[in-house]
Design an enzyme around this catalytic site. Structure first.
Site, PDB file in Angstrom:
ATOM      1  N   GLU A 281       0.811  -1.218   0.000  1.00 49.08           N
ATOM      2  CA  GLU A 281       0.000   0.000   0.000  1.00 49.08           C
ATOM      3  C   GLU A 281       0.844   1.268   0.000  1.00 49.08           C
ATOM      4  O   GLU A 281       0.574   2.188  -0.757  1.00 49.08           O
ATOM      5  CB  GLU A 281      -0.963   0.040   1.185  1.00 49.08           C
ATOM      6  CG  GLU A 281      -1.779   1.326   1.145  1.00 49.08           C
ATOM      7  CD  GLU A 281      -2.886   1.416   2.167  1.00 49.08           C
ATOM      8  OE1 GLU A 281      -2.968   0.579   3.072  1.00 49.08           O
ATOM      9  OE2 GLU A 281      -3.679   2.358   2.033  1.00 49.08           O
TER      10      GLU A 281
ATOM     11  N   ASP B  50      -0.774  -5.098   3.055  1.00 51.90           N
ATOM     12  CA  ASP B  50      -1.346  -3.934   3.727  1.00 51.90           C
ATOM     13  C   ASP B  50      -0.760  -3.940   5.143  1.00 51.90           C
ATOM     14  O   ASP B  50      -1.111  -4.774   5.972  1.00 51.90           O
ATOM     15  CB  ASP B  50      -2.878  -4.035   3.787  1.00 51.90           C
ATOM     16  CG  ASP B  50      -3.514  -2.713   4.169  1.00 51.90           C
ATOM     17  OD1 ASP B  50      -2.808  -1.881   4.785  1.00 51.90           O
ATOM     18  OD2 ASP B  50      -4.705  -2.512   3.872  1.00 51.90           O
TER      19      ASP B  50
ATOM     20  N   ILE C 276      -0.916  -1.880   7.730  1.00 52.07           N
ATOM     21  CA  ILE C 276      -1.968  -1.682   8.744  1.00 52.07           C
ATOM     22  C   ILE C 276      -3.273  -1.493   7.984  1.00 52.07           C
ATOM     23  O   ILE C 276      -3.481  -0.458   7.342  1.00 52.07           O
ATOM     24  CB  ILE C 276      -1.731  -0.437   9.637  1.00 52.07           C
ATOM     25  CG1 ILE C 276      -0.367  -0.491  10.330  1.00 52.07           C
ATOM     26  CG2 ILE C 276      -2.859  -0.333  10.682  1.00 52.07           C
ATOM     27  CD1 ILE C 276      -0.091   0.700  11.262  1.00 52.07           C
ATOM     28  N   ASP C 277      -4.122  -2.483   8.030  1.00 55.32           N
ATOM     29  CA  ASP C 277      -5.461  -2.315   7.463  1.00 55.32           C
ATOM     30  C   ASP C 277      -6.346  -1.827   8.608  1.00 55.32           C
ATOM     31  O   ASP C 277      -6.518  -2.530   9.604  1.00 55.32           O
ATOM     32  CB  ASP C 277      -5.979  -3.631   6.888  1.00 55.32           C
ATOM     33  CG  ASP C 277      -7.342  -3.436   6.249  1.00 55.32           C
ATOM     34  OD1 ASP C 277      -7.525  -2.423   5.539  1.00 55.32           O
ATOM     35  OD2 ASP C 277      -8.233  -4.270   6.479  1.00 55.32           O
TER      36      ASP C 277
ATOM     37  N   THR D  74      -6.051   1.879   9.420  1.00 56.39           N
ATOM     38  CA  THR D  74      -5.173   2.915   9.993  1.00 56.39           C
ATOM     39  C   THR D  74      -5.959   3.937  10.816  1.00 56.39           C
ATOM     40  O   THR D  74      -5.484   4.383  11.867  1.00 56.39           O
ATOM     41  CB  THR D  74      -4.389   3.630   8.870  1.00 56.39           C
ATOM     42  OG1 THR D  74      -3.558   2.660   8.245  1.00 56.39           O
ATOM     43  CG2 THR D  74      -3.519   4.736   9.401  1.00 56.39           C
TER      44      THR D  74
ATOM     45  N   ASP E 240      -6.398  -4.677   0.490  1.00 56.38           N
ATOM     46  CA  ASP E 240      -7.482  -4.834   1.476  1.00 56.38           C
ATOM     47  C   ASP E 240      -8.094  -6.240   1.392  1.00 56.38           C
ATOM     48  O   ASP E 240      -8.693  -6.720   2.348  1.00 56.38           O
ATOM     49  CB  ASP E 240      -8.632  -3.846   1.211  1.00 56.38           C
ATOM     50  CG  ASP E 240      -8.194  -2.391   1.249  1.00 56.38           C
ATOM     51  OD1 ASP E 240      -7.429  -2.035   2.153  1.00 56.38           O
ATOM     52  OD2 ASP E 240      -8.635  -1.619   0.367  1.00 56.38           O
TER      53      ASP E 240
END
Ligand code: IPD
Ligand code: CA
Ligand code: CA
Length: 262
Positions: free
Chosen positions: A68, A84, A86-87, A89, A212
């Site tokens: 990402e 990802d 931190i999915d 954030t 995601d």
């Protein structure tokens, strides 16, 4: 050919390292930047992503990455790691504990393995193609709910407040009226995993990115669920939308999503 187990173990290790870093940094002061009005990024997203890419890259320097924050690597390979860091954030920034590290490995366009590490819960969801889905090493499977009126669903909203966003607000209302509720926890990878473990009966969202969905979609399929585009066509990582369900409710959800606004 590289064994799926080897890639899977590495994905688990990379996600674990990132989760430790995120958990340590969650206690500290965050520097928040804005990619859009409501689209946040912190130094922790970048550091977690770096640790994942370094961990994988130290074993497989010639593999390709789609991450990402860093985007697509220049290296071209049959093996693609979709990351990802931190999915969720926004949740992370606010201390709301629904955020996860999501890593998937694809080979020749097909998902081989996926890991979603729910940092604050210590739940690690995982799947290897054809071998089932797991949470903390224990097999998981989708729910058996067969009617919408008995179902609990989830959705999400992309950052841009455009027509698709407005349409999904309407759908949120419509589905809320005909189910036992629609959750909006703010971490799509976890929404998929919560379908996979049967907490949710279905999930849909528009405007998603490959990172995601990549790991979560495989985990739902391996848990016995169904994942498709919102119009029911076969799932495509780069299409931007997805419906994931326990299978029994899939057709009904797809039909309602396709209906003209009520
Ligand atoms: C977001 C989350 C959220 C979803 C957004 C995503 P991020 O990812 O998954 O649940 O509704 O569409 O962009 O930006 O926190 O990695
Ligand atoms: Ca995300
Ligand atoms: Ca993210």
């Amino acid at each position: 050919m590289i064994q799926a187990d080897q890639l899977f173990t590495l994905a688990l290790e990379a996600a674990d390292k990132a989760a430790s870093l995120i958990s340590d940094e969650a206690e500290k002061v965050l520097k928040v930047d804005f990619k859009g009005a409501a689209n946040l990024v912190t130094q922790v997203d970048v550091a977690a992503e770096n640790i994942i890419i370094e961990t994988v890259g130290s074993h497989f320097p010639d593999h390709q990455f789609l991450a990402e924050e860093a985007g697509e690597s220049e290296t071209k390979s049959d093996y693609l790691w979709i990351i990802d860091p931190i999915d969720g954030t926004t949740n992370f920034v606010h201390g709301y504990p629904f955020y996860a590290v999501s890593i998937a490995v694809y080979e020749g366009g097909e998902a081989l393995a996926g890991v979603v590490n729910h940092v604050q819960f210590g739940d690690v969801y995982s799947a290897i193609k054809g071998r089932g889905a797991f949470c903390n090493g224990k097999p998981i499977s989708v729910s058996n709910t067969r009617t919408l009126k008995h179902s609990l669903l989830a959705t999400g909203f992309a950052y841009e407040h455009d027509e698709v966003w407005a349409r999904n607000m309407d759908l949120f209302r419509e589905f809320t009226a005909m189910t036992q509720g629609v959750r909006r926890a703010g971490a799509a990878s976890l929404d998929f995993c919560h379908v996979a473990r049967g907490w949710l009966d279905g999930f849909w969202e528009f405007g998603l990115s490959p990172w995601d969905m990549a790991a979560g979609a495989l985990i739902v399929s391996e848990a016995g669920g169904v994942v498709s585009l919102s119009n029911g066509d076969p799932f495509d990582l780069f299409s931007g939308d997805a419906v994931a369900s326990n299978g029994h409710l899939h057709e009904q959800i797809v039909q309602l999503l396709g209906r003209d606004s009520a």
